[in-house]
Design a protein around this motif. Structure first.
Motif, mmCIF file in Angstrom:
data_model
loop_
_atom_site.group_PDB
_atom_site.id
_atom_site.type_symbol
_atom_site.label_atom_id
_atom_site.label_comp_id
_atom_site.label_asym_id
_atom_site.label_seq_id
_atom_site.Cartn_x
_atom_site.Cartn_y
_atom_site.Cartn_z
ATOM 1 N N ALA A 115 0.827 -1.217 0.000
ATOM 2 C CA ALA A 115 0.000 0.000 0.000
ATOM 3 C C ALA A 115 0.858 1.263 0.000
ATOM 4 O O ALA A 115 0.546 2.244 -0.676
ATOM 5 N N LYS A 139 -3.092 2.786 -3.928
ATOM 6 C CA LYS A 139 -2.981 1.534 -3.169
ATOM 7 C C LYS A 139 -3.377 1.732 -1.703
ATOM 8 O O LYS A 139 -3.930 0.829 -1.078
ATOM 9 N N LEU A 181 -6.590 -0.003 0.118
ATOM 10 C CA LEU A 181 -6.442 -0.653 1.426
ATOM 11 C C LEU A 181 -7.520 -0.158 2.389
ATOM 12 O O LEU A 181 -8.185 -0.947 3.071
#
Length: 406
Positions: free
Chosen positions: A149, A191, A195
């Motif tokens: 992430a 990312k 998440l």
């Protein structure tokens, strides 16, 4: 102005120039209720804000114009966690500096800031409640997912610190603690947004929408970076410094892709003119021909690709437009003793280089450094045995050399 906009108009303004939107239905649902959409944008308060900050800054301006309530997270703890870029005390001073910059930037394009709220990360991220929720979040996120992430946001180093894994978890959790409907950021944050979308519901918190800006190339063609002096223009750079840096900007004839100068017009200068004057407009004077006038980027890109619009005309026009945009920000800075004071604390000048120590000259091993000559010819001191010829003036020493036999 915001109350006169329909839901479709608000949505169009919110989405203008964005690269991607996740969970748009959440945004539409809030707007249809007639409530202000609550958006947060976070910035880690580390390096000095440069002209690249106009890109998210002008999106914040459009959110405000669309009637949204905008929260700016001055992420001092995140700045500290990102590979320990600065001590926490220094990062807090920088957070205050960022607050001055963002307000001045929005005022420069005539945007009211009454629906703009600043939140210091450490004001709630150090509470027992937040810490406990962060622990809860850590039980549902793997080390692999946390690292993945933060891959495009947190500085990547070999044998990384755990702080880089905590960073994306905190950014996700901030959505709940700031009580927002959506989070805004660059597409490099995707990312982390993915998440947050996946893991917040696992610990009982609702899913949010996410709005993403494209990554705008810097003046040298790559990402605009505070670490590359030629790639970025500081918001307090003098007109001469701006001209010098833009003169070096990469702006190859007929090349539109990756052209940082054209991108700056698309994402900064055209939206700024709309906010200031109510309509997008960019005029490019030419020496030997009539001026070119544009109201959108598409026609400008076509003319540039066809070599109708040339770099030697484009760069000076962008330079003067940027200088004009920076002028009110710099005027605010010059008129604020408080802002000047916090700048000195946030970005203290580097200490002067250490003075070069003079090297003591080596006068040879036989030079009497630690002896004192006496009137009768003998010497005293720690090196006496190296140089002493005795009270006979050296006669005994000469005798030992055997000179008398020669």
């Amino acid at each position: 102005m915001a109350q006169k906009l329909s839901v479709d108009e608000q949505l169009a303004l919110i989405k203008e120039n964005l690269q991607e939107t996740l969970n748009q239905e959440i945004i539409e649902e809030v707007l249809k209720k007639g409530e202000p959409l609550k958006i947060y944008w976070g910035t880690a308060t580390t390096g000095r804000p440069h002209c690249g900050y106009f890109v998210p800054g002008l999106k914040l301006a459009q959110f405000l114009q669309a009637g949204c309530h905008v929260k700016v997270l001055l992420a001092d703890v995140h700045g500290f966690l990102d590979n320990l870029k600065a001590p926490i005390e220094l990062v807090k001073h920088r957070a205050e500096y960022y607050r001055f910059v963002i307000i001045a930037l929005l005022k420069a394009v005539n945007v009211p800031v009454d629906r703009l709220e600043f939140v210091l990360g450490s004001s709630y991220q150090l509470t027992p409640e937040y810490t406990m929720d962060l622990f809860r979040l850590s039980t549902v996120v793997t080390e692999h997912d946390a690292k993945k992430a933060g891959a495009e946001v947190v500085k990547q180093v070999e044998n990384a610190f755990l702080s880089g894994l905590i960073y994306p978890l905190m950014q996700a959790l901030d959505e709940e603690y700031l009580k927002v409907d959506c989070q805004f950021g660059g597409v490099d944050q995707r990312k982390i947004f993915a998440l947050a979308k996946e893991v917040l519901p696992r610990i009982g918190f609702k899913e949010r929408a996410h709005l993403m800006n494209p990554m705008v190339p810097g003046l040298q063609g790559g990402k605009m970076s505070a670490s590359d002096p030629d790639s970025k223009i500081d918001l307090l750079d003098t007109p001469d410094a701006v001209r010098k840096k833009l003169k070096k900007a990469v702006c190859a004839p007929k090349e539109v892709e990756g052209n940082g100068v054209l991108s700056f017009i698309e994402y900064v200068l055209l939206p700024a003119s709309t906010l200031k004057y109510g309509t997008p407009k960019f005029v490019i004077p030419r020496r030997d021909a009539e001026s070119l006038e544009y109201t959108g980027i598409k026609k400008m890109q076509e003319d540039y690709a066809a070599d109708i619009l040339k770099p030697q005309d484009l760069k000076p026009a962008v330079t003067e437009a940027l200088i004009a945009l920076l002028e009110p920000i710099q005027k605010d800075f010059e008129g604020s003793a408080e802002w000047k004071d916090i700048e000195t604390k946030a970005y203290p000048p580097p200490p002067p280089p250490p003075k070069k120590e003079k090297k003591k000259k080596d006068k040879g091993s036989f030079y009497p450094k630690k002896v004192e000559a006496k009137p009768d010819g003998h010497v005293e001191g720690p090196d006496k045995d190296k140089v002493d010829v005795g009270t006979d003036g050296g006669a005994e020493a000469i005798k030992k050399l055997g000179l008398e036999d020669k």
